[in-house]
Design an enzyme around this catalytic site. Structure first.
Site, PDB file in Angstrom:
ATOM      1  N   LYS A 125      -3.430 -10.034  -7.760  1.00 58.41           N
ATOM      2  CA  LYS A 125      -4.228  -8.889  -7.305  1.00 58.41           C
ATOM      3  C   LYS A 125      -5.606  -9.390  -6.908  1.00 58.41           C
ATOM      4  CE  LYS A 125      -3.951  -4.380  -6.845  1.00 58.41           C
ATOM      5  NZ  LYS A 125      -2.801  -3.536  -6.493  1.00 58.41           N
ATOM      6  N   ASP A 165      -4.578  -1.751  -1.136  1.00 53.44           N
ATOM      7  CA  ASP A 165      -4.660  -0.938  -2.360  1.00 53.44           C
ATOM      8  C   ASP A 165      -5.790   0.052  -2.068  1.00 53.44           C
ATOM      9  OD1 ASP A 165      -3.685  -0.918  -5.375  1.00 53.44           O
ATOM     10  OD2 ASP A 165      -5.836  -0.670  -5.491  1.00 53.44           O
TER      11      ASP A 165
HETATM   12  P1  NDP Z   1      -6.430   5.056  -1.207  1.00 57.97           P
HETATM   13  O1  NDP Z   1      -7.730   4.346  -1.124  1.00 57.97           O
HETATM   14  O2  NDP Z   1      -5.641   5.275   0.027  1.00 57.97           O
HETATM   15  O3  NDP Z   1      -6.597   6.471  -1.922  1.00 57.97           O
HETATM   16  C1  NDP Z   1      -7.122   6.579  -3.200  1.00 57.97           C
HETATM   17  C2  NDP Z   1      -7.351   8.047  -3.505  1.00 57.97           C
HETATM   18  O4  NDP Z   1      -7.755   8.198  -4.856  1.00 57.97           O
HETATM   19  C3  NDP Z   1      -8.448   8.660  -2.668  1.00 57.97           C
HETATM   20  O5  NDP Z   1      -8.169  10.018  -2.456  1.00 57.97           O
HETATM   21  C4  NDP Z   1      -9.695   8.481  -3.523  1.00 57.97           C
HETATM   22  O6  NDP Z   1     -10.711   9.424  -3.278  1.00 57.97           O
HETATM   23  C5  NDP Z   1      -9.109   8.693  -4.896  1.00 57.97           C
HETATM   24  N1  NDP Z   1      -9.856   7.883  -5.881  1.00 57.97           N
HETATM   25  C6  NDP Z   1     -10.026   6.537  -5.881  1.00 57.97           C
HETATM   26  N2  NDP Z   1     -10.765   6.144  -6.898  1.00 57.97           N
HETATM   27  C7  NDP Z   1     -11.086   7.247  -7.561  1.00 57.97           C
HETATM   28  C8  NDP Z   1     -11.843   7.492  -8.714  1.00 57.97           C
HETATM   29  N3  NDP Z   1     -12.425   6.493  -9.406  1.00 57.97           N
HETATM   30  N4  NDP Z   1     -11.942   8.770  -9.121  1.00 57.97           N
HETATM   31  C9  NDP Z   1     -11.341   9.779  -8.426  1.00 57.97           C
HETATM   32  N5  NDP Z   1     -10.618   9.607  -7.327  1.00 57.97           N
HETATM   33  C10 NDP Z   1     -10.489   8.373  -6.904  1.00 57.97           C
HETATM   34  O7  NDP Z   1      -5.575   4.221  -2.290  1.00 57.97           O
HETATM   35  P2  NDP Z   1      -4.001   4.250  -2.524  1.00 57.97           P
HETATM   36  O8  NDP Z   1      -3.462   5.607  -2.265  1.00 57.97           O
HETATM   37  O9  NDP Z   1      -3.426   3.086  -1.828  1.00 57.97           O
HETATM   38  O10 NDP Z   1      -3.920   3.908  -4.089  1.00 57.97           O
HETATM   39  C11 NDP Z   1      -3.895   4.935  -5.088  1.00 57.97           C
HETATM   40  C12 NDP Z   1      -3.322   4.367  -6.379  1.00 57.97           C
HETATM   41  O11 NDP Z   1      -1.997   3.874  -6.152  1.00 57.97           O
HETATM   42  C13 NDP Z   1      -4.094   3.182  -6.987  1.00 57.97           C
HETATM   43  O12 NDP Z   1      -3.982   3.242  -8.392  1.00 57.97           O
HETATM   44  C14 NDP Z   1      -3.316   1.977  -6.473  1.00 57.97           C
HETATM   45  O13 NDP Z   1      -3.503   0.830  -7.297  1.00 57.97           O
HETATM   46  C15 NDP Z   1      -1.899   2.527  -6.585  1.00 57.97           C
HETATM   47  N6  NDP Z   1      -0.897   1.841  -5.788  1.00 57.97           N
HETATM   48  C16 NDP Z   1      -1.026   1.727  -4.421  1.00 57.97           C
HETATM   49  C17 NDP Z   1      -0.063   1.103  -3.681  1.00 57.97           C
HETATM   50  C18 NDP Z   1      -0.110   1.072  -2.196  1.00 57.97           C
HETATM   51  O14 NDP Z   1       0.900   0.669  -1.599  1.00 57.97           O
HETATM   52  N7  NDP Z   1      -1.171   1.484  -1.544  1.00 57.97           N
HETATM   53  C19 NDP Z   1       1.093   0.444  -4.338  1.00 57.97           C
HETATM   54  C20 NDP Z   1       1.196   0.701  -5.754  1.00 57.97           C
HETATM   55  C21 NDP Z   1       0.212   1.351  -6.436  1.00 57.97           C
HETATM   56  P3  NDP Z   1     -11.650   9.305  -1.980  1.00 57.97           P
HETATM   57  O15 NDP Z   1     -10.788   9.787  -0.837  1.00 57.97           O
HETATM   58  O16 NDP Z   1     -12.802  10.182  -2.268  1.00 57.97           O
HETATM   59  O17 NDP Z   1     -11.988   7.856  -1.853  1.00 57.97           O
END
Ligand code: NDP
Length: 450
Positions: A125, A165
């Site tokens: 990671k 991510d």
């Molecule tokens: P994105 O950046 O596309 O979206 C993240 C979302 O979560 C956004 O809506 C963001 O809000 C919100 N967010 C992020 N951090 C916080 C926080 N500290 N408090 C509140 N809201 C928060 O990321 P992903 O959708 O790719 O990832 C989401 C989760 O899924 C993570 O845990 C990641 O590790 C996990 N994951 C992702 C994979 C992938 O293929 N992308 C694979 C496996 C797991 P805002 O829009 O305001 O930034």
């Protein structure tokens, strides 16, 4: 002193101030008691001591110029955790909260998740404490170029293959790839999550969210139920949340909430997904804009969240899909979900539920899919992208989607059968941890003390 306690005590000393990392290690080790007791070879081979220590950890300076000509400096990371099963594989996160603890917890989780998929990929990671919010396209490009100017020497299609991510999507992967190509002169599958125009795989964008929903449906099918007609709470409004909501609609369920870092939307008649895509994917805006089109929806800003949890989990629903970030679902949230009739939690995010929230789900015997199983569809489809790149092929949407479904089914069956083997029917966290651990540990033993 238990094995877990001893290991965490040692880690606190050797890797100080890494709370999220200890949490992830503790969760895995708590499940491993029975397998360690019945297989002394794991102890003789010091597998636990070896597996909690990354093979390699890189930290580097990322200097770049903002649009005003000011020099900005961020910290970059890549943790190459375990390569027993294949090249290191795992995403890059760009978020101001990133530090060594967060990257190590994610890398540690990734080892077992990747092992569970049955595919030949190790765990890693990376990321940076860079905040993409409010930055122009040019600033994002310059940051990505500077980040890759160090990272390129450590990665490669058969050594370490990063993906996206939080904060790293197709745009960032494009800039990172461009700089890698410029520095090395090689056009190769060194990153996944690439654009469909130049080496990306169909379904990669959708894979994590779709996979979490497939996994949820398999859990319910095993209980003679399904997601059809279920009302579902979703958190997040990024890549994972959006495609989880899309798949929920496709299979006849209704997502009724989503959230971002500023607040939560609850829309009882069903989330307007096209609008969320427009706000988040195109405008990169805030969810509060949802109210301009749907003034009847409820919006709760973060300042009004309950002190012991998150607004999104306080609504009544049949199922919950945490898809934002770590520790976003507390014990009080879990108790509220149970009290209001929730029967299923499928984690799209990594470690979104605190340890005591997980205990609530296990005690209530609901269908609980831990992140390392339920969100494995993203990395699995990344591996399908690597396979297409290596063989210079391009598979159709339905070819990749079918493989994704088969992999999610197999992850579910593996976790489920392993839980049964250890007399813990339905405890998929135990099943996922043991099944992932055994595959990695056995490979480590066969490869000697390295
Ligand atoms: P994105 O950046 O596309 O979206 C993240 C979302 O979560 C956004 O809506 C963001 O809000 C919100 N967010 C992020 N951090 C916080 C926080 N500290 N408090 C509140 N809201 C928060 O990321 P992903 O959708 O790719 O990832 C989401 C989760 O899924 C993570 O845990 C990641 O590790 C996990 N994951 C992702 C994979 C992938 O293929 N992308 C694979 C496996 C797991 P805002 O829009 O305001 O930034």
């Amino acid at each position: 002193m238990t094995y877990t306690h001893k290991t965490i005590t040692e880690l606190r000393h050797s890797s100080p101030a890494q709370a999220e990392f200890y949490q992830a290690v503790e969760e895995v080790l708590d499940s491993l008691g029975p397998v360690l007791e019945s297989n002394v070879i794991y102890q003789r081979q010091a597998i636990i001591q070896r597996i909690v220590e990354p093979e390699r950890q890189l930290m580097f300076r990322v200097p770049w110029l903002d649009d005003n000509g000011n020099i900005q400096v961020n910290k970059g990371y890549r943790v190459e955790f375990n390569s027993a099963l294949g090249p290191y594989k795992g995403g890059l996160r760009f978020h101001p909260s990133v530090n060594a603890s967060i990257i190590k917890f994610l890398g540690f989780e990734q080892i077992f998740k990747n092992a569970l998929t049955g595919l030949p990929i190790g765990g890693g990671k990376g990321g940076a404490n860079f905040d993409p919010k409010g930055r122009s396209d040019n600033e994002i490009m310059r940051f990505c170029q500077s980040f890759m100017s160090e990272l390129y020497r450590h990665i490669g299609p058969t050594t370490d293959v990063p993906a996206g991510d939080i904060g790293v999507g197709a745009r960032e992967i494009g800039y990172l790839f461009g700089q890698y190509k410029r520095l090395t002169g090689r056009y190769e599958g060194v990153l996944t999550g690439k654009s469909l125009l130049w080496g990306g795989s169909l379904v990669r964008k959708e894979a994590t969210g779709y996979g979490a929903v497939y996994f949820a449906d398999y859990m319910l099918n095993a209980r003679d139920d399904s997601l059809k007609d279920k009302r579902c709470l979703v958190s997040g409004a990024g890549n994972v949340a959006i495609y989880a909501m899309e798949k929920l609609y496709q299979i006849g369920a209704t997502p009724i909430s989503c959230s971002d870092s500023a607040g939560t939307i609850y829309h009882s008649q069903g989330i307007d997904l096209a609008l969320v895509k427009q706000i988040k994917e195109q405008q990169r805006g805030s969810l509060i804009e949802y109210l301009e089109v749907h003034p009847g929806a409820e919006y709760t800003p973060v300042a009004d969240y309950p002190t012991d949890g998150h607004a999104v989990w306080r609504y009544a629903a049949d199922a919950a899909f945490p898809c934002a970030t770590q520790n976003e679902l507390t014990k009080a949230d879990a108790e509220s979900l149970m009290a209001k009739g929730c029967q299923l939690v499928s984690e799209g995010a990594n470690m979104p539920s605190t340890q005591d929230a997980v205990d609530v789900f296990i005690d209530a015997q609901i269908a609980y899919g831990p992140g390392k199983a339920a969100n494995a569809g993203g990395v699995a489809t990344s591996q399908l992208e690597m396979a297409q790149n290596a063989s210079m092929q391009k598979w159709t949407f339905s070819q990749v989607d079918q493989q994704l479904q088969q992999i999610m089914k197999s992850v579910f069956v593996t976790a489920s059968e392993t839980a049964d083997e250890f007399g813990q029917h339905g405890n998929l966290i135990l099943g996922a941890n043991i099944a992932g651990f055994r595959r990695v540990a056995d490979a480590m033993i066969e490869q000697g003390v390295v």
